[in-house]
Design a protein around this motif. Structure first.
Motif, mmCIF file in Angstrom:
data_model
loop_
_atom_site.group_PDB
_atom_site.id
_atom_site.type_symbol
_atom_site.label_atom_id
_atom_site.label_comp_id
_atom_site.label_asym_id
_atom_site.label_seq_id
_atom_site.Cartn_x
_atom_site.Cartn_y
_atom_site.Cartn_z
ATOM 1 N N PRO A 37 0.780 -1.277 0.235
ATOM 2 C CA PRO A 37 -0.105 -0.092 0.035
ATOM 3 C C PRO A 37 0.904 1.205 -0.008
ATOM 4 O O PRO A 37 0.338 2.093 -0.632
ATOM 5 C CB PRO A 37 -0.800 -0.110 1.412
ATOM 6 N N PHE A 38 2.006 1.315 0.763
ATOM 7 C CA PHE A 38 2.827 2.527 0.986
ATOM 8 C C PHE A 38 3.386 2.535 -0.529
ATOM 9 O O PHE A 38 3.475 3.856 -0.800
ATOM 10 C CB PHE A 38 3.855 2.068 1.870
ATOM 11 N N ILE A 39 3.974 1.457 -1.339
ATOM 12 C CA ILE A 39 4.666 1.839 -2.392
ATOM 13 C C ILE A 39 3.507 2.196 -3.507
ATOM 14 O O ILE A 39 3.940 3.074 -4.373
ATOM 15 C CB ILE A 39 5.293 0.444 -2.931
ATOM 16 N N ALA A 40 2.368 1.798 -3.444
ATOM 17 C CA ALA A 40 1.310 2.282 -4.525
ATOM 18 C C ALA A 40 1.327 3.869 -4.344
ATOM 19 O O ALA A 40 1.221 4.538 -5.406
ATOM 20 C CB ALA A 40 0.062 1.521 -4.305
ATOM 21 N N GLU A 41 1.130 4.236 -3.270
ATOM 22 C CA GLU A 41 0.893 5.883 -2.808
ATOM 23 C C GLU A 41 2.409 6.304 -3.399
ATOM 24 O O GLU A 41 2.250 7.386 -3.913
ATOM 25 C CB GLU A 41 0.673 6.081 -1.662
ATOM 26 N N LEU A 42 3.497 5.986 -3.122
ATOM 27 C CA LEU A 42 4.634 6.569 -3.372
ATOM 28 C C LEU A 42 4.674 6.665 -4.969
ATOM 29 O O LEU A 42 5.023 7.599 -5.469
ATOM 30 C CB LEU A 42 5.983 5.755 -2.856
ATOM 31 N N LYS A 361 7.778 26.675 -3.519
ATOM 32 C CA LYS A 361 8.140 26.112 -4.707
ATOM 33 C C LYS A 361 9.469 25.002 -4.133
ATOM 34 O O LYS A 361 9.639 23.958 -4.742
ATOM 35 C CB LYS A 361 8.660 27.104 -5.514
ATOM 36 N N LYS A 362 10.221 25.527 -3.460
ATOM 37 C CA LYS A 362 11.415 24.463 -3.013
ATOM 38 C C LYS A 362 11.209 23.290 -2.178
ATOM 39 O O LYS A 362 11.736 22.320 -2.516
ATOM 40 C CB LYS A 362 12.419 25.461 -2.192
ATOM 41 N N PHE A 363 10.105 23.320 -1.380
ATOM 42 C CA PHE A 363 9.893 22.098 -0.622
ATOM 43 C C PHE A 363 8.720 21.331 -0.757
ATOM 44 O O PHE A 363 8.315 20.301 -0.144
ATOM 45 C CB PHE A 363 10.250 22.595 0.910
ATOM 46 N N ASP A 364 7.617 21.987 -1.222
ATOM 47 C CA ASP A 364 6.370 21.235 -1.036
ATOM 48 C C ASP A 364 6.287 19.721 -1.625
ATOM 49 O O ASP A 364 5.572 18.913 -1.144
ATOM 50 C CB ASP A 364 5.171 22.010 -1.980
ATOM 51 N N GLN A 365 6.825 19.784 -2.832
ATOM 52 C CA GLN A 365 6.912 18.345 -3.460
ATOM 53 C C GLN A 365 7.503 17.323 -2.536
ATOM 54 O O GLN A 365 7.336 15.992 -2.465
ATOM 55 C CB GLN A 365 7.498 18.232 -4.956
ATOM 56 N N TYR A 366 8.509 17.601 -1.764
ATOM 57 C CA TYR A 366 9.579 16.896 -0.898
ATOM 58 C C TYR A 366 8.433 16.654 0.144
ATOM 59 O O TYR A 366 8.743 15.567 1.006
ATOM 60 C CB TYR A 366 10.742 17.497 -0.897
ATOM 61 N N GLN A 367 7.919 17.800 0.746
ATOM 62 C CA GLN A 367 7.008 17.638 1.989
ATOM 63 C C GLN A 367 5.885 16.529 1.744
ATOM 64 O O GLN A 367 5.669 15.621 2.729
ATOM 65 C CB GLN A 367 6.373 18.873 2.165
ATOM 66 N N ARG A 368 5.299 16.313 0.514
ATOM 67 C CA ARG A 368 4.392 15.252 0.364
ATOM 68 C C ARG A 368 4.884 13.696 0.573
ATOM 69 O O ARG A 368 4.306 12.959 0.985
ATOM 70 C CB ARG A 368 3.712 15.569 -1.085
ATOM 71 N N ILE A 369 6.214 13.863 0.091
ATOM 72 C CA ILE A 369 6.907 12.278 0.362
ATOM 73 C C ILE A 369 6.925 12.062 1.560
ATOM 74 O O ILE A 369 6.641 10.989 2.140
ATOM 75 C CB ILE A 369 8.256 12.118 -0.421
ATOM 76 N N PHE A 370 7.552 13.178 2.558
ATOM 77 C CA PHE A 370 7.593 12.962 3.695
ATOM 78 C C PHE A 370 6.249 12.586 4.711
ATOM 79 O O PHE A 370 6.180 11.771 5.393
ATOM 80 C CB PHE A 370 8.245 14.294 4.547
ATOM 81 N N ASP A 371 5.360 13.518 4.325
ATOM 82 C CA ASP A 371 3.807 13.208 4.717
ATOM 83 C C ASP A 371 3.300 11.638 4.540
ATOM 84 O O ASP A 371 2.877 11.145 5.165
ATOM 85 C CB ASP A 371 2.870 14.017 4.281
ATOM 86 N N LEU A 372 3.749 11.078 3.414
ATOM 87 C CA LEU A 372 3.292 9.947 3.083
ATOM 88 C C LEU A 372 4.079 8.942 3.695
ATOM 89 O O LEU A 372 3.636 7.841 4.606
ATOM 90 C CB LEU A 372 3.730 9.350 1.690
ATOM 91 N N CYS A 373 5.393 9.285 4.383
ATOM 92 C CA CYS A 373 6.116 8.280 5.175
ATOM 93 C C CYS A 373 5.573 8.367 6.648
ATOM 94 O O CYS A 373 5.326 7.384 7.396
ATOM 95 C CB CYS A 373 7.669 8.791 5.420
ATOM 96 N N LYS A 375 2.375 9.030 7.454
ATOM 97 C CA LYS A 375 1.000 8.340 7.288
ATOM 98 C C LYS A 375 1.442 6.716 7.634
ATOM 99 O O LYS A 375 0.716 6.110 8.170
ATOM 100 C CB LYS A 375 0.415 8.584 5.980
ATOM 101 N N HIS A 376 2.349 6.372 6.890
ATOM 102 C CA HIS A 376 2.348 4.908 6.919
ATOM 103 C C HIS A 376 3.381 4.266 8.156
ATOM 104 O O HIS A 376 3.473 3.104 8.369
ATOM 105 C CB HIS A 376 2.926 4.329 5.688
ATOM 106 N N LEU A 377 4.439 5.105 8.680
ATOM 107 C CA LEU A 377 5.190 4.736 9.533
ATOM 108 C C LEU A 377 5.028 4.921 10.865
ATOM 109 O O LEU A 377 5.772 4.390 11.759
ATOM 110 C CB LEU A 377 6.571 5.063 8.996
ATOM 111 N N GLN A 378 4.126 6.114 11.176
ATOM 112 C CA GLN A 378 3.923 6.617 12.770
ATOM 113 C C GLN A 378 2.562 6.143 12.815
ATOM 114 O O GLN A 378 1.550 6.163 12.298
ATOM 115 C CB GLN A 378 4.317 7.931 12.623
#
Length: 378
Positions: A37-42, A361-373, A375-378
């Motif tokens: 499930p995590f990989i599908a969202e990634l 611009k600089k961080f939003d797209q990377y924040q979305r990866i972090f938010d997924l983590c 969601k699935h890891l904590q």
């Protein structure tokens, strides 16, 4: 076609288990059902977001995800987990580990006064090694307050071009009054870690670059890592600023080059107590105002420890999620910007598509990866 050298390294770091799937665009991921499930969202997020660089997600046992996208290396190929980047302030983890190893060996004390190493630093007062490690010194930042530290735009420019000698650095360091009493509060300052690197050199009699290689890179097999070494970054920068030039003056604070697999190797070794003992590791992770020894904690996300880094052309995220029975490492080595054309618009003062949407611009797209983590890891 996948790069076999990347696959071989991933399998090695996956405990020798060959349960990694491959998809085009330099993407490898675990086939274990628990991660599906995590990989599908990634997959969906990386496909739709303008991620420019490398993402690596792993536990102490497994490689969960490894990808490279949109940016290129010096050979014109899409970046991969083997591509070398500037990792900026993630360097501080390595410097702190060296200092704490020396303290563990009885070669210095965290309570040593900085003036014992730099006797001419009269205004250094009661600053200790502990204060430097925990960003509690009151010093002026040679990087983020460059013009203030060096006293002129000309010298600030010389710093950014890598033309400042240690003698010039000390001349200006010694002129500044402290901004606050040592230990009174935490204020992030790169000067602290430059001085720590210099203390390493004084105590060991070796150049910082040689000692970090001797103590960390070589024992851990981190062959893609270096300190204060120009010309070995294999990622191509996407900003006009190009590669970082002030490597020597910023040693210990932001000079290390590495790839995602080597950063993972360091993380695993540190948390599994192969670099310092359990007692020293706990000391390094004893946070004062959310800053420890080269690591930061998060009030918003308990169990998360991290240190990010940034240079003129690169952004690095190194984040470690602690769960009850495992750790998960998120490493992102990126060019930091979602679109070079949009950056040109920003430089010209034109509205970018992200500004129009009210986004960072600089961080939003990377924040979305972090938010997924999260969601699935904590």
């Amino acid at each position: 076609m996948q790069d076999r050298s990347v696959l071989e390294e991933l399998i090695r770091l996956n405990g020798g288990v060959e349960d990694l799937a491959y998809e085009e665009e330099n993407l490898w991921f675990s086939e274990k059902p628990a991660y599906a499930p995590f990989i599908a969202e990634l997959k969906e997020t990386v496909k739709n977001e303008e991620i420019r660089g490398v993402i690596l997600l792993a536990t102490d046992q497994d490689i969960i995800w490894a990808s490279g996208s949109r940016s290129v290396d010096v050979n014109g190929k899409t970046v991969s987990p083997l591509t070398t980047f500037e990792i900026g302030s993630v360097t501080k983890m390595y410097t702190a580990a060296l200092i704490c190893k020396l303290a563990e060996a009885g070669k210095l004390s965290l309570e040593d006064k900085v003036r014992s190493y730099f006797p001419a630093f009269e205004k250094g007062g009661d600053i200790t090694v502990y204060d430097l490690l925990h960003m509690r010194s009151g010093l002026t930042d040679l990087a983020n307050e460059c013009e203030t530290f060096f006293g002129s735009k000309e010298l600030a420019g010389a710093f950014n071009r890598g033309e400042i000698t240690d003698e010039v650095f000390f001349e200006h360091l010694y002129q500044h009054d402290l901004k606050f009493e040592p230990g009174a509060k935490m204020e992030y300052c790169n000067t602290n870690y430059v001085l720590l690197a210099m203390i390493v050199e004084k105590v060991t009699g070796k150049a910082y670059k040689d000692y970090v290689k001797e103590q960390i890179f070589t024992p851990l097999g981190m062959d893609a890592s270096s300190a204060t070494t120009p010309g070995d970054v294999t990622s191509v920068p996407e900003r006009e600023a190009g590669y970082m030039k002030e490597l020597h003056t910023a040693r210990g604070a932001g000079d290390i080059h590495s790839n995602a697999l080597n950063v993972l190797t360091f993380n695993r070794a540190f948390f599994n107590e192969k670099i310092v003992s359990h007692e020293v590791k706990e000391t390094m992770l004893d946070f004062a105002d959310n800053y420890g020894c080269g690591w930061e904690s998060s009030e918003e996300h308990p169990g998360l420890v991290m240190h990010d880094g940034g240079t003129n052309s690169y952004i690095t995220l190194n984040r470690v999620f602690h769960a009850a029975d495992n750790r998960t490492y998120l490493i992102m080595l990126t060019c930091g910007y979602e679109d070079p054309e949009e950056e040109k618009k920003e430089a010209a003062g034109e509205e970018t598509k992200n500004e129009a949407a009210g986004e960072n611009k600089k961080f939003d797209q990377y924040q979305r990866i972090f938010d997924l983590c999260v969601k699935h890891l904590q």
